[in-house]
Scaffold this motif. Structure first.
Motif, short mmCIF file in Angstrom:
data_model
loop_
_atom_site.label_atom_id
_atom_site.label_comp_id
_atom_site.label_asym_id
_atom_site.label_seq_id
_atom_site.Cartn_x
_atom_site.Cartn_y
_atom_site.Cartn_z
N GLY A 169 0.92 -0.78 -0.03
CA GLY A 169 -0.27 0.00 0.19
C GLY A 169 0.72 0.64 0.14
O GLY A 169 0.30 2.32 0.12
N THR A 170 2.71 1.22 -0.22
CA THR A 170 2.92 2.67 -0.01
C THR A 170 3.67 2.15 -0.98
O THR A 170 4.49 2.98 -1.33
N PHE A 171 3.48 1.97 -2.29
CA PHE A 171 4.20 2.00 -3.14
C PHE A 171 3.60 2.47 -4.52
O PHE A 171 3.90 3.22 -4.92
N GLY A 172 2.22 2.81 -4.55
CA GLY A 172 1.32 2.97 -5.87
C GLY A 172 0.57 4.46 -5.30
O GLY A 172 1.08 4.87 -4.26
N HIS A 173 0.38 4.30 -6.33
CA HIS A 173 0.51 5.78 -6.33
C HIS A 173 -0.86 6.34 -5.47
O HIS A 173 -1.14 7.46 -4.66
N LEU A 174 -1.99 5.02 -5.41
CA LEU A 174 -3.01 5.34 -4.18
C LEU A 174 -3.02 4.12 -4.13
O LEU A 174 -2.53 3.02 -4.81
N SER A 175 -3.53 3.71 -2.68
CA SER A 175 -3.63 2.83 -2.15
C SER A 175 -4.84 2.14 -1.90
O SER A 175 -5.90 3.10 -0.90
N SER A 176 -5.96 1.12 -2.08
CA SER A 176 -7.17 0.57 -1.13
C SER A 176 -7.14 -0.21 -0.32
O SER A 176 -6.86 -1.24 -0.56
N PHE A 177 -8.07 0.12 0.29
CA PHE A 177 -8.22 -0.95 2.27
C PHE A 177 -9.14 -1.77 1.97
O PHE A 177 -10.71 -0.61 1.58
N ILE A 185 -8.87 -6.08 9.42
CA ILE A 185 -9.30 -5.38 10.35
C ILE A 185 -10.89 -5.48 10.09
O ILE A 185 -10.54 -4.88 8.43
N THR A 186 -11.80 -5.41 10.54
CA THR A 186 -12.95 -5.13 9.90
C THR A 186 -13.97 -4.30 10.62
O THR A 186 -13.86 -3.45 12.07
N THR A 187 -14.45 -3.10 9.74
CA THR A 187 -15.92 -2.36 10.11
C THR A 187 -17.21 -2.60 9.84
O THR A 187 -18.48 -1.77 9.41
N GLY A 188 -17.29 -4.11 9.46
CA GLY A 188 -17.82 -4.79 8.96
C GLY A 188 -17.88 -4.00 7.39
O GLY A 188 -18.62 -5.39 7.18
N GLU A 189 -18.69 -3.54 7.10
CA GLU A 189 -18.11 -2.89 5.24
C GLU A 189 -17.50 -1.24 5.84
O GLU A 189 -17.50 -1.16 7.21
N GLY A 190 -16.83 -1.27 5.27
CA GLY A 190 -15.96 0.26 5.07
C GLY A 190 -14.91 -0.29 4.20
O GLY A 190 -13.90 -1.06 3.70
N GLY A 191 -13.69 1.23 4.20
CA GLY A 191 -13.12 1.27 3.81
C GLY A 191 -11.99 1.66 3.33
O GLY A 191 -12.15 3.32 4.41
N MET A 192 -11.12 2.49 2.83
CA MET A 192 -9.88 2.63 3.36
C MET A 192 -8.80 3.81 1.94
O MET A 192 -9.16 2.85 1.17
N LEU A 193 -8.33 4.70 1.45
CA LEU A 193 -7.71 4.92 0.62
C LEU A 193 -5.97 5.79 1.11
O LEU A 193 -6.87 6.78 2.11
N ILE A 194 -4.89 5.42 1.08
CA ILE A 194 -3.96 6.58 1.40
C ILE A 194 -3.47 7.00 -0.29
O ILE A 194 -3.21 5.94 -0.97
N THR A 195 -2.74 7.83 -0.33
CA THR A 195 -2.24 8.93 -1.06
C THR A 195 -0.70 9.25 -0.62
O THR A 195 -1.71 10.38 0.21
N ALA A 196 -0.48 9.69 -1.31
CA ALA A 196 1.01 10.58 -0.74
C ALA A 196 0.63 12.38 -1.70
O ALA A 196 0.88 12.90 -1.21
N ASN A 197 -0.18 11.85 -2.58
CA ASN A 197 -0.19 13.42 -3.41
C ASN A 197 -1.98 14.36 -2.34
O ASN A 197 -3.22 13.43 -3.54
N LYS A 198 -1.44 14.55 -2.30
CA LYS A 198 -2.65 15.78 -1.99
C LYS A 198 -3.46 16.55 -2.42
O LYS A 198 -4.72 16.61 -2.70
N GLU A 199 -2.89 16.79 -4.06
CA GLU A 199 -4.61 17.30 -4.89
C GLU A 199 -5.52 15.56 -5.29
O GLU A 199 -6.61 15.77 -5.17
N LEU A 200 -4.88 14.73 -5.13
CA LEU A 200 -5.73 13.45 -5.34
C LEU A 200 -6.37 13.08 -4.50
O LEU A 200 -7.36 12.95 -4.58
N SER A 201 -5.76 13.84 -2.56
CA SER A 201 -6.56 13.53 -1.93
C SER A 201 -8.40 14.53 -1.70
O SER A 201 -9.02 13.91 -1.47
N ASP A 202 -7.63 15.95 -2.09
CA ASP A 202 -8.45 16.79 -1.86
C ASP A 202 -9.85 16.36 -2.73
O ASP A 202 -10.54 16.41 -2.44
N LYS A 203 -9.27 15.81 -4.25
CA LYS A 203 -10.15 15.54 -5.12
C LYS A 203 -11.29 14.44 -4.51
O LYS A 203 -12.72 14.41 -4.88
#
Length: 365
Positions: A169-177, A185-203
């Motif tokens: 998850g720390t290699f791609g431009h974005l990563s989905s969990f 790890i569970t929340t029943g349903e749910g997910g997460m995105l991580i990115t080092a790119n603030k422009e992508l994050s804001d969008k």
């Protein structure tokens, strides 16, 4: 063994009930403090500035596609043997999933197969880290950088797994969990995105919540979705994340117990992990041979079910699914016919795993 052994089931490790109750009592049941706590936990662990909770792992991929500007006619390279979320969402965008075959030992997509599929229309690559294994991300990123293509890691099945001592998850431009009920790890349903790119994050934050840039003002900057996680779900996730070391240890113990019983059985081929991979398994899987299991994988599943053991088949190869264009992925087809996933509840004890393996081996011909 008298009790039925489930393939997977959620397990509560500590403060799940207390934190969910706290979220309910706070009256912040949609947004709330636990969402930020969960996002901050991911940012701290992955040493990345932008973590974004979502309603599930599939909407995470959807948001990632929106962020990188996937459009009708674009091509997205995905593995032929994997859960098909990334391919399915591509169709919703009018994009074309292009299927690369996988390695017959690791069951993951490879850089060499990806490069064969690249055209002028290729907009993104989605490596899926299947069952907790991790793709060769250095080579994949080299290919992506060579052709200027986005990489979106699908880490739904590989949370906490490492490649060359770095988290998946720390290699791609974005990563989905994914935090679906069966996941690490569970929340029943749910997910997460991580990115080092603030422009992508804001969008992605904008698209996640109706395209509204400011709470309480109904000005839509973009035609957004509602892909938000609830505070109650996030509370469950925060409690689970606190116990990640216990979860990792339990999953590694489960993995090692299976290896103890099955690694020296010549007729059974286990998923291979390169020496630079430190896996935290989502599911323990193996490939059977028709020489010793002539009844085939699907009948084997029914036979184990009669013994009180729930299992799952491998993923159906993309080429066998009518929703996709005709294509050729022979390794994926072979794996789809031969892979079986054994019960992967992380708290399974040695007695139960011995029973599972013994029942499996008794069904050899």
């Amino acid at each position: 063994m008298n009790e039925r052994i489930s393939w997977v089931q959620p397990y509560f490790w500590g403060n799940e009930i207390a934190y969910v109750n706290d979220a309910v009592k706070s009256t912040w049941i949609s947004g709330g403090s636990y969402i930020k706590k969960l996002e901050d936990s991911f940012s701290d662990l992955f040493n990345i500035n932008n973590s974004i909770t979502t309603s599930n792992g599939t909407t995470s991929i959807h948001l990632a596609y929106l962020a990188v500007g996937i459009k009708p006619g674009d091509e997205i390279i995905v593995p032929g043997f994997a859960f098909m979320a990334a391919a399915n969402i591509a169709l919703h965008f009018g994009a074309k999933p292009i299927f690369a075959d996988v390695d017959p030992k690791t069951w993951n997509i490879t850089a060499s197969e990806i490069e064969k599929k690249i055209t002028k229309k290729t907009k993104a690559i989605v490596p899926v880290h299947t069952y907790g294994n991790v793709c060769d991300m250095d080579e994949i990123m080299n290919i992506a950088n060579k052709y200027n293509i986005w990489v979106i890691e699908d880490v739904a099945e590989a949370l906490f797994s490492k490649y060359k001592d770095k988290y998946a998850g720390t290699f791609g431009h974005l990563s989905s969990f994914s935090f679906q009920a069966t996941k690490t790890i569970t929340t029943g349903e749910g997910g997460m995105l991580i990115t080092a790119n603030k422009e992508l994050s804001d969008k992605m934050k904008l698209y996640r919540s109706h395209g509204l840039s400011e709470r309480g003002k109904y000005w839509h900057e973009v035609p957004g979705h509602n892909f938000r996680l609830t505070n109650m779900q996030a509370a469950l996730g925060v409690a689970q994340f606190e116990k990640r070391n216990d979860i990792i240890a339990a999953r590694k113990n489960m993995h090692n117990l299976y290896l103890k019983n099955l690694k020296n059985i010549d007729e059974i081929e286990l998923q291979y992990f390169e020496p630079n991979i430190n896996p935290v398994l989502w599911a323990f899987a193996l490939k059977i041979s028709k020489k010793v299991f002539p009844q085939g994988r699907d009948i084997l599943i029914e036979q184990l079910k009669e013994a009180g053991i729930e299992t799952r088949p491998g993923f159906i190869a993309s080429s066998r699914l009518k929703i996709f264009h005709t294509h050729n992925v022979p390794v994926s087809e072979m794996l789809g016919d031969a892979v079986i996933s054994l019960p992967s509840v992380p708290t399974l004890n040695e007695e139960k795993i011995y029973f599972i393996c013994n029942q499996l081996l008794k069904l050899k011909k």
